[in-house]
Design a protein around this motif. Sequence first.
Motif, mmCIF file in Angstrom:
data_model
loop_
_atom_site.group_PDB
_atom_site.id
_atom_site.type_symbol
_atom_site.label_atom_id
_atom_site.label_comp_id
_atom_site.label_asym_id
_atom_site.label_seq_id
_atom_site.Cartn_x
_atom_site.Cartn_y
_atom_site.Cartn_z
ATOM 1 N N UNK A 186 0.866 -1.171 0.000
ATOM 2 C CA UNK A 186 0.000 0.000 0.000
ATOM 3 C C UNK A 186 0.909 1.228 0.000
ATOM 4 N N UNK A 187 0.663 2.142 -0.920
ATOM 5 C CA UNK A 187 1.478 3.351 -1.043
ATOM 6 C C UNK A 187 0.684 4.544 -0.525
ATOM 7 N N UNK A 188 1.219 5.252 0.449
ATOM 8 C CA UNK A 188 0.575 6.477 0.914
ATOM 9 C C UNK A 188 1.422 7.660 0.469
ATOM 10 N N UNK A 189 0.752 8.752 0.137
ATOM 11 C CA UNK A 189 1.459 9.936 -0.358
ATOM 12 C C UNK A 189 0.999 11.183 0.383
ATOM 13 N N UNK A 190 1.927 11.800 1.086
ATOM 14 C CA UNK A 190 1.716 13.139 1.624
ATOM 15 C C UNK A 190 2.348 14.106 0.641
ATOM 16 N N UNK A 191 1.819 15.324 0.543
ATOM 17 C CA UNK A 191 2.388 16.222 -0.466
ATOM 18 C C UNK A 191 2.086 17.671 -0.153
ATOM 19 N N UNK A 192 3.009 18.530 -0.563
ATOM 20 C CA UNK A 192 2.780 19.960 -0.518
ATOM 21 C C UNK A 192 1.848 20.331 -1.670
ATOM 22 N N UNK A 193 1.039 21.343 -1.456
ATOM 23 C CA UNK A 193 0.118 21.784 -2.496
ATOM 24 C C UNK A 193 0.904 22.260 -3.718
ATOM 25 N N UNK A 194 0.533 21.742 -4.883
ATOM 26 C CA UNK A 194 1.178 22.152 -6.122
ATOM 27 C C UNK A 194 2.427 21.366 -6.467
ATOM 28 N N UNK A 195 2.782 20.400 -5.640
ATOM 29 C CA UNK A 195 4.007 19.634 -5.891
ATOM 30 C C UNK A 195 3.798 18.504 -6.903
ATOM 31 N N UNK A 196 2.557 18.189 -7.197
ATOM 32 C CA UNK A 196 2.274 17.116 -8.148
ATOM 33 C C UNK A 196 2.103 15.756 -7.501
ATOM 34 N N UNK A 197 1.938 15.734 -6.180
ATOM 35 C CA UNK A 197 1.808 14.467 -5.469
ATOM 36 C C UNK A 197 0.626 13.632 -5.925
ATOM 37 N N UNK A 198 -0.483 14.283 -6.192
ATOM 38 C CA UNK A 198 -1.670 13.539 -6.642
ATOM 39 C C UNK A 198 -1.434 12.932 -8.023
ATOM 40 N N UNK A 215 -3.951 11.473 6.206
ATOM 41 C CA UNK A 215 -3.163 10.902 7.316
ATOM 42 C C UNK A 215 -3.013 9.390 7.187
ATOM 43 N N UNK A 216 -3.055 8.885 5.955
ATOM 44 C CA UNK A 216 -3.026 7.436 5.747
ATOM 45 C C UNK A 216 -1.744 6.807 6.273
ATOM 46 N N UNK A 217 -0.633 7.528 6.196
ATOM 47 C CA UNK A 217 0.629 6.987 6.711
ATOM 48 C C UNK A 217 0.530 6.695 8.202
ATOM 49 N N UNK A 265 5.461 4.817 2.774
ATOM 50 C CA UNK A 265 4.993 6.186 2.962
ATOM 51 C C UNK A 265 5.889 7.174 2.216
ATOM 52 N N UNK A 266 5.301 7.901 1.287
ATOM 53 C CA UNK A 266 6.030 8.866 0.468
ATOM 54 C C UNK A 266 5.606 10.288 0.797
ATOM 55 N N UNK A 267 6.515 11.218 0.577
ATOM 56 C CA UNK A 267 6.170 12.636 0.702
ATOM 57 C C UNK A 267 6.755 13.359 -0.500
ATOM 58 N N UNK A 268 5.919 14.163 -1.171
ATOM 59 C CA UNK A 268 6.344 14.902 -2.358
ATOM 60 C C UNK A 268 6.392 16.383 -2.027
ATOM 61 N N UNK A 269 7.533 16.976 -2.265
ATOM 62 C CA UNK A 269 7.708 18.406 -2.010
ATOM 63 C C UNK A 269 8.354 19.075 -3.213
ATOM 64 N N UNK A 270 8.340 20.396 -3.220
ATOM 65 C CA UNK A 270 8.925 21.134 -4.339
ATOM 66 C C UNK A 270 9.142 22.585 -3.923
ATOM 67 N N UNK A 271 9.921 23.294 -4.705
ATOM 68 C CA UNK A 271 10.174 24.708 -4.434
ATOM 69 C C UNK A 271 8.897 25.516 -4.624
ATOM 70 N N UNK A 272 8.841 26.671 -4.007
ATOM 71 C CA UNK A 272 7.666 27.529 -4.147
ATOM 72 C C UNK A 272 7.477 27.976 -5.586
ATOM 73 N N UNK A 273 8.562 28.293 -6.293
ATOM 74 C CA UNK A 273 8.435 28.749 -7.680
ATOM 75 C C UNK A 273 7.819 27.671 -8.566
ATOM 76 N N UNK A 274 8.217 26.427 -8.337
ATOM 77 C CA UNK A 274 7.671 25.312 -9.104
ATOM 78 C C UNK A 274 6.191 25.128 -8.788
ATOM 79 N N UNK A 275 5.848 25.220 -7.527
ATOM 80 C CA UNK A 275 4.449 25.035 -7.125
ATOM 81 C C UNK A 275 3.579 26.180 -7.618
#
Length: 202
Positions: free
Chosen positions: A4-16, A111-113, A124-134
Motif C-alpha cells: 500500500x502506497x501512501x502519499x503526503x504532499x505539498x500543495x502544487x508539488x504534483x503528489x496527486x 493521514x493514511x501513513x 509512505x512517500x512525501x512529495x515536495x517542491x520549491x515555491x516557484x515550481x508550485x
Amino acid sequence: MNKVITIGRQYGSGGREIGQKLAKYYDIPFYDNELITRAAKESGFAEETFEKAEDKATNSLLYSLAMGINVYGNQDFGFSGLSLDDRIFLAQSDVIRKVADEGPCVIVGRCADYVLKERENVVNLFVRASMSYRLQRAIVNYQVDEKKAADIIMKNDKRRRNYYNYHVGEKWADLNNYDLVIRSDMCGIDNAVKCIITYIGE
C-alpha cells in the motif's frame, strides 16, 4: 508489488498526479476524494462534513482513538465526548484500513501513513517542491489566479499541516515520518514516478 502506497504532499508539488501514475503503472486502485465518498456512504455523514473537517483541525487526537475503532452503526459508540471532527476522522480512518485490507493501492493524504503505521506492507512517500515550481503548477495546471496563487498555496499547506498535526500529534512536514521524500521540481513528475518504482520494486 504487494504494498500500500501512501502519499503526503505539498500543495502544487504534483503528489496527486504522481499517485495516479503509480496506480496506473501497478494497475492498483487510487484513492483520494474517493475515500470521502466511501466514508460518507458507510458512516452516514455528509461528504461536505468530511471536507470541512480539514479546515477545523487544531490540536491532537489520542493515538488509541484513531486505531481500530469502528464508529459505524452507533456514532457515539462510547465516545460521546468526541467532537464531530474526531468522529469524522475515525470514520475515514476505518475506510482507509478497509481499502488497505482489500489489497495494494495508492492513498493520497488523509493521514493514511499514520492510520496504517503499524502495517509492514506500507510505503509512505512525501512529495515536495520549491515555491516557484508550485506557483507555476498552480497557475498552469490548476488555473489558479496568478495574483492569488502564493496565498492559496500557503493556505492549503497550512490546512494540511493543521489537519495532520491535529490527528497525528506529529509534524506533517517532518520528513522522518516518511520512507522516501521526492523533490518533484528537481526531477519532474515522470522521473519522480520512475524513482519511486525503482525504490518500491515490481
